[in-house]
Write a protein that holds these residues in place. Sequence first.
Motif, PDB file in Angstrom:
ATOM      1  N   GLY A  95       0.802  -1.210   0.000  1.00 36.18           N
ATOM      2  CA  GLY A  95       0.000   0.000   0.000  1.00 36.18           C
ATOM      3  C   GLY A  95       0.840   1.267   0.000  1.00 36.18           C
ATOM      4  O   GLY A  95       2.078   1.223  -0.094  1.00 36.18           O
ATOM      5  N   SER A  96       0.131   2.385   0.130  1.00 37.33           N
ATOM      6  CA  SER A  96       0.774   3.686   0.071  1.00 37.33           C
ATOM      7  C   SER A  96       0.317   4.560   1.235  1.00 37.33           C
ATOM      8  O   SER A  96      -0.778   4.379   1.766  1.00 37.33           O
ATOM      9  CB  SER A  96       0.424   4.390  -1.247  1.00 37.33           C
ATOM     10  OG  SER A  96       0.847   3.648  -2.362  1.00 37.33           O
ATOM     11  N   LEU A  97       1.163   5.491   1.578  1.00 40.49           N
ATOM     12  CA  LEU A  97       0.836   6.514   2.567  1.00 40.49           C
ATOM     13  C   LEU A  97       1.522   7.800   2.155  1.00 40.49           C
ATOM     14  O   LEU A  97       2.596   7.769   1.546  1.00 40.49           O
ATOM     15  CB  LEU A  97       1.318   6.132   3.969  1.00 40.49           C
ATOM     16  CG  LEU A  97       0.452   5.230   4.851  1.00 40.49           C
ATOM     17  CD1 LEU A  97       1.182   4.957   6.163  1.00 40.49           C
ATOM     18  CD2 LEU A  97      -0.903   5.825   5.107  1.00 40.49           C
ATOM     19  N   ARG A  98       0.907   8.890   2.538  1.00 42.98           N
ATOM     20  CA  ARG A  98       1.518  10.197   2.308  1.00 42.98           C
ATOM     21  C   ARG A  98       1.649  10.909   3.641  1.00 42.98           C
ATOM     22  O   ARG A  98       0.650  11.184   4.311  1.00 42.98           O
ATOM     23  CB  ARG A  98       0.680  11.041   1.354  1.00 42.98           C
ATOM     24  CG  ARG A  98       1.331  12.376   0.982  1.00 42.98           C
ATOM     25  CD  ARG A  98       0.472  13.133  -0.019  1.00 42.98           C
ATOM     26  NE  ARG A  98       1.044  14.394  -0.432  1.00 42.98           N
ATOM     27  CZ  ARG A  98       1.909  14.523  -1.432  1.00 42.98           C
ATOM     28  NH1 ARG A  98       2.261  13.454  -2.139  1.00 42.98           N
ATOM     29  NH2 ARG A  98       2.393  15.712  -1.758  1.00 42.98           N
ATOM     30  N   LEU A  99       2.873  11.188   4.010  1.00 46.43           N
ATOM     31  CA  LEU A  99       3.147  11.926   5.234  1.00 46.43           C
ATOM     32  C   LEU A  99       3.336  13.393   4.897  1.00 46.43           C
ATOM     33  O   LEU A  99       3.902  13.734   3.853  1.00 46.43           O
ATOM     34  CB  LEU A  99       4.402  11.395   5.919  1.00 46.43           C
ATOM     35  CG  LEU A  99       4.454   9.894   6.212  1.00 46.43           C
ATOM     36  CD1 LEU A  99       5.737   9.569   6.986  1.00 46.43           C
ATOM     37  CD2 LEU A  99       3.232   9.428   6.952  1.00 46.43           C
ATOM     38  N   SER A 100       2.880  14.234   5.808  1.00 47.29           N
ATOM     39  CA  SER A 100       3.066  15.666   5.657  1.00 47.29           C
ATOM     40  C   SER A 100       3.714  16.231   6.903  1.00 47.29           C
ATOM     41  O   SER A 100       3.551  15.696   7.999  1.00 47.29           O
ATOM     42  CB  SER A 100       1.728  16.361   5.411  1.00 47.29           C
ATOM     43  OG  SER A 100       1.164  15.964   4.187  1.00 47.29           O
ATOM     44  N   CYS A 101       4.415  17.312   6.706  1.00 47.68           N
ATOM     45  CA  CYS A 101       5.063  17.998   7.819  1.00 47.68           C
ATOM     46  C   CYS A 101       4.862  19.493   7.593  1.00 47.68           C
ATOM     47  O   CYS A 101       5.292  20.028   6.560  1.00 47.68           O
ATOM     48  CB  CYS A 101       6.540  17.652   7.870  1.00 47.68           C
ATOM     49  SG  CYS A 101       7.510  18.577   9.069  1.00 47.68           S
ATOM     50  N   VAL A 102       4.195  20.116   8.546  1.00 55.00           N
ATOM     51  CA  VAL A 102       3.940  21.549   8.457  1.00 55.00           C
ATOM     52  C   VAL A 102       4.878  22.273   9.413  1.00 55.00           C
ATOM     53  O   VAL A 102       4.990  21.899  10.587  1.00 55.00           O
ATOM     54  CB  VAL A 102       2.482  21.879   8.800  1.00 55.00           C
ATOM     55  CG1 VAL A 102       2.248  23.375   8.735  1.00 55.00           C
ATOM     56  CG2 VAL A 102       1.545  21.146   7.834  1.00 55.00           C
ATOM     57  N   ALA A 103       5.515  23.302   8.917  1.00 50.33           N
ATOM     58  CA  ALA A 103       6.455  24.077   9.714  1.00 50.33           C
ATOM     59  C   ALA A 103       5.855  25.423  10.079  1.00 50.33           C
ATOM     60  O   ALA A 103       5.100  26.017   9.303  1.00 50.33           O
ATOM     61  CB  ALA A 103       7.753  24.286   8.944  1.00 50.33           C
TER      62      ALA A 103
END
Length: 123
Positions: free
Chosen positions: A16-24
């Motif tokens: 499967g797939s995942l999308r990680l995000s990081c907000v600064a």
Amino acid sequence: QVQLVESGGGLVQAGGSLRLSCVASGGTFSSYAMGWFRQAPGKEREFVGSINSDGGVIYYGGFVKGRFTISRDNAKNTVSLQMTSLKPEDTAVYYCAATIRSGPVADGGYDYWGQGTQVTVSS
């Protein structure tokens, strides 16, 4: 002081797939190189990839082999990690990090770190 907040982790089946995000927040995001690292239980922290301040240069860890893609949106102060073809061995806490060096930076000498997001890949 820069604050980094990751999101997008979770449980996914192998393949499967995942999308990680990081907000600064709290700094000039477009000045920082950004990196992704991971740490599995009982293992050392591992370099996943890094993107330079303008997004034009990206490095990946040797294990990635085309499965992961790092991108950034300086207008939204966000860096993302798109992960595909996930394997159980990708299970780890994933961290984003920022450095005042323009980068990209493959070592662990980052100035700011997020709290991490858990990724679990079931077989």
